[in-house]
Design a protein around this motif. Structure first.
Motif, mmCIF file in Angstrom:
data_model
loop_
_atom_site.group_PDB
_atom_site.id
_atom_site.type_symbol
_atom_site.label_atom_id
_atom_site.label_comp_id
_atom_site.label_asym_id
_atom_site.label_seq_id
_atom_site.Cartn_x
_atom_site.Cartn_y
_atom_site.Cartn_z
ATOM 1 N N LEU A 1 91.770 -30.031 58.017
ATOM 2 C CA LEU A 1 91.510 -31.054 57.006
ATOM 3 C C LEU A 1 92.574 -31.035 55.916
ATOM 4 O O LEU A 1 92.982 -32.089 55.413
ATOM 5 C CB LEU A 1 90.117 -30.852 56.400
ATOM 6 N N LYS A 2 93.032 -29.841 55.549
ATOM 7 C CA LYS A 2 94.067 -29.736 54.526
ATOM 8 C C LYS A 2 95.379 -30.346 55.022
ATOM 9 O O LYS A 2 96.039 -31.104 54.298
ATOM 10 C CB LYS A 2 94.291 -28.274 54.136
ATOM 11 N N GLU A 3 95.763 -30.017 56.270
ATOM 12 C CA GLU A 3 97.004 -30.554 56.801
ATOM 13 C C GLU A 3 96.923 -32.080 56.943
ATOM 14 O O GLU A 3 97.882 -32.793 56.644
ATOM 15 C CB GLU A 3 97.325 -29.933 58.153
ATOM 16 N N LEU A 4 95.781 -32.588 57.400
ATOM 17 C CA LEU A 4 95.599 -34.032 57.552
ATOM 18 C C LEU A 4 95.695 -34.728 56.202
ATOM 19 O O LEU A 4 96.313 -35.789 56.070
ATOM 20 C CB LEU A 4 94.257 -34.330 58.210
ATOM 21 N N SER A 5 95.072 -34.136 55.206
ATOM 22 C CA SER A 5 95.111 -34.718 53.853
ATOM 23 C C SER A 5 96.532 -34.715 53.306
ATOM 24 O O SER A 5 96.971 -35.690 52.684
ATOM 25 C CB SER A 5 94.179 -33.937 52.923
#
Length: 255
Positions: free
Chosen positions: A215-219
């Motif tokens: 989720l962090k990388e996608l954000s």
């Protein structure tokens, strides 16, 4: 509602049609990651198998379980067959939870042919891009999650020998689910210091780590916040596992 599971090599997911093609592409990318890190196995390849579960999807009855398995694909009526596929999610993330190393890959539904693999792991050898990280986990002396992968390995080995005895370090713990005869949610694992810890907690910590990383990388890539509702999650289990071990992994994901 019937939930159909399709096992592909090390991958279990419940999908079909266009969604299956999307998932298979991701799994292929993860498979290439494994081949680049490990020598080919001399054992015979396990053939894909199909299992059917006639129970309602736990994801529906447990509210927001965090990482959820792919929901069943409804059979299209004749009038709907020619309608374009609409996805309630914008990205598919496949988590390859391996015995020695683990990683994930993802692809956006608008560009399913463009597959991304995680290469920015904390720790590891400087200047080396690794598509996977060791399946190792470290808990603090009070049994709280500390780190996973290279970060867990490096931190633990840098501890003073006396201090390290207070920390709970586990590695290559995945196959415990396959080798335990009477597997249950109360099954224990043994850390390097000999202390027992609940297997369900360890697997839940590990899956939560991958969820947060993805989720962090996608954000970061999208420049906007991603949450669980935007993602279709796929989690790996070996094809040789029996149903209790597969269900245990699901329970860890829901936790």
């Amino acid at each position: 509602m019937t939930e159909k599971e399709l096992v592909i090599d090390d991958i279990i997911t419940d999908s079909s049609g266009a969604e299956l093609g999307h998932v298979v592409s991701l799994l292929g990318a993860l498979s290439q990651c494994s081949k680049s890190l490990h020598a080919p196995s001399s054992s015979s390849q396990v053939k894909p198998e199909r299992d059917a579960m006639a129970t309602p999807s736990p994801a529906k009855s447990m509210g927001d379980p965090g990482i959820t398995p792919l929901s069943p694909t409804h059979i299209l009526k004749d009038s709907e067959e020619n309608e374009p596929t609409r996805h309630p999610y914008v990205v598919v993330v496949a988590i390859d939870f391996g015995t020695t190393s683990s990683g994930y890959a993802y692809a956006f539904t608008k560009e399913p042919e463009c597959i991304h693999t995680m290469r920015r792991w904390e720790g590891g050898d400087p200047g080396v891009s690794n598509q996977k990280t060791p399946t190792t986990i470290l808990l603090t002396p009070d049994r709280k999650f500390h780190s996973f992968g290279y970060a867990a390995r490096d931190f633990y080995h840098d501890l003073d020998p006396t201090e390290s005895k207070q920390w709970l370090y586990l590695e290559k713990f995945k196959m415990k689910l396959h080798t335990t005869a009477n597997l249950s949610i109360d099954t224990d694992l043994h850390a390097a210091n000999g202390k027992k810890v609940k297997a369900l907690d360890i697997f839940a910590y590990a899956l939560a780590f991958f969820k947060e990383q993805a989720l962090k990388e996608l954000s970061d890539q999208a420049g906007a916040d991603f949450d669980n509702a935007d993602v279709r999650w796929v989690i790996t289990v070996p094809a040789i596992w029996k149903m209790p071990a597969k269900q245990f992994m699901r329970e860890a994901a829901y936790k």
